[in-house]
Design a protein around this motif. Structure first.
Motif, PDB file in Angstrom:
ATOM      1  N   TRP A   1      13.752  11.983   3.942  1.00 26.05           N
ATOM      2  CA  TRP A   1      15.204  11.115   3.575  1.00 26.05           C
ATOM      3  C   TRP A   1      14.918  10.552   2.283  1.00 26.05           C
ATOM      4  O   TRP A   1      15.831  10.504   1.423  1.00 26.05           O
ATOM      5  CB  TRP A   1      15.213  10.242   4.728  1.00 26.05           C
TER       6      TRP A   1
ATOM      7  N   ALA B   1      15.294   3.933   4.198  1.00 23.99           N
ATOM      8  CA  ALA B   1      14.425   5.194   4.741  1.00 23.99           C
ATOM      9  C   ALA B   1      12.729   4.486   4.872  1.00 23.99           C
ATOM     10  O   ALA B   1      12.060   4.731   5.768  1.00 23.99           O
ATOM     11  CB  ALA B   1      14.391   6.476   4.100  1.00 23.99           C
TER      12      ALA B   1
ATOM     13  N   TRP C   1      10.263   9.914   7.439  1.00 24.24           N
ATOM     14  CA  TRP C   1      11.397   9.311   6.443  1.00 24.24           C
ATOM     15  C   TRP C   1      11.058   9.697   5.017  1.00 24.24           C
ATOM     16  O   TRP C   1      11.847   9.415   4.162  1.00 24.24           O
ATOM     17  CB  TRP C   1      11.006   7.638   6.411  1.00 24.24           C
TER      18      TRP C   1
END
Length: 142
Positions: free
Chosen positions: A74, A114, A71
């Motif tokens: 992102w 995210a 994450w």
């Protein structure tokens, strides 16, 4: 603002160290942006906001390099979009104000999504690991 407070709270409550560091950095930049005087003109470079966004990008990139959490990649990408918007304004390429505001807002929502998904995955991985350690002794013998 409510979405940011909920996601940051969730990251502090259920996240591991990378989620908490990322949430703390995001919350500090969010609060700093609220305290920064706003000119209201998006076609003029706002250097203090740009500096805070570059620092947040550096934090996310540093966490992504030292952690296995996807994450963070992102979040770094969404934060890079925000920094790119600032760079366009600073380079006098003058993107339309509505487009610049849309990129910043949608990138912030993407970053929050995210962070929320990453925190959820970290929480679930920790629960699975805890359940696995409970079953190491095997089934009870009769």
């Amino acid at each position: 603002m409510a979405a940011a407070v909920l996601v940051v709270s969730f990251a502090f409550w259920k996240g591991d160290e990378p989620e908490r560091i990322g949430a703390a950095a995001y919350a500090l930049v969010f609060l700093g942006a609220l305290m920064t005087p706003d000119s209201g003109n998006l076609s003029v470079p706002q250097w203090s906001l740009m500096a805070m966004d570059v620092v947040l990008l550096a934090v996310f990139l540093g966490l992504a390099l030292h952690s296995r959490r996807s994450w963070l990649v992102w979040a770094s990408a969404f934060q890079a979009l925000i920094v790119t918007g600032h760079v366009l304004v600073a380079a006098h390429l003058r993107p339309p104000s509505n487009a610049f505001a849309t990129v910043i807002n949608m990138s912030n929502y993407g970053l929050l999504i995210a962070m929320a998904v990453g925190t959820f995955w970290a929480w679930q991985e920790r629960r699975i690991a805890a359940m696995g350690s409970d079953n190491r002794a095997g089934p009870p013998r009769l």
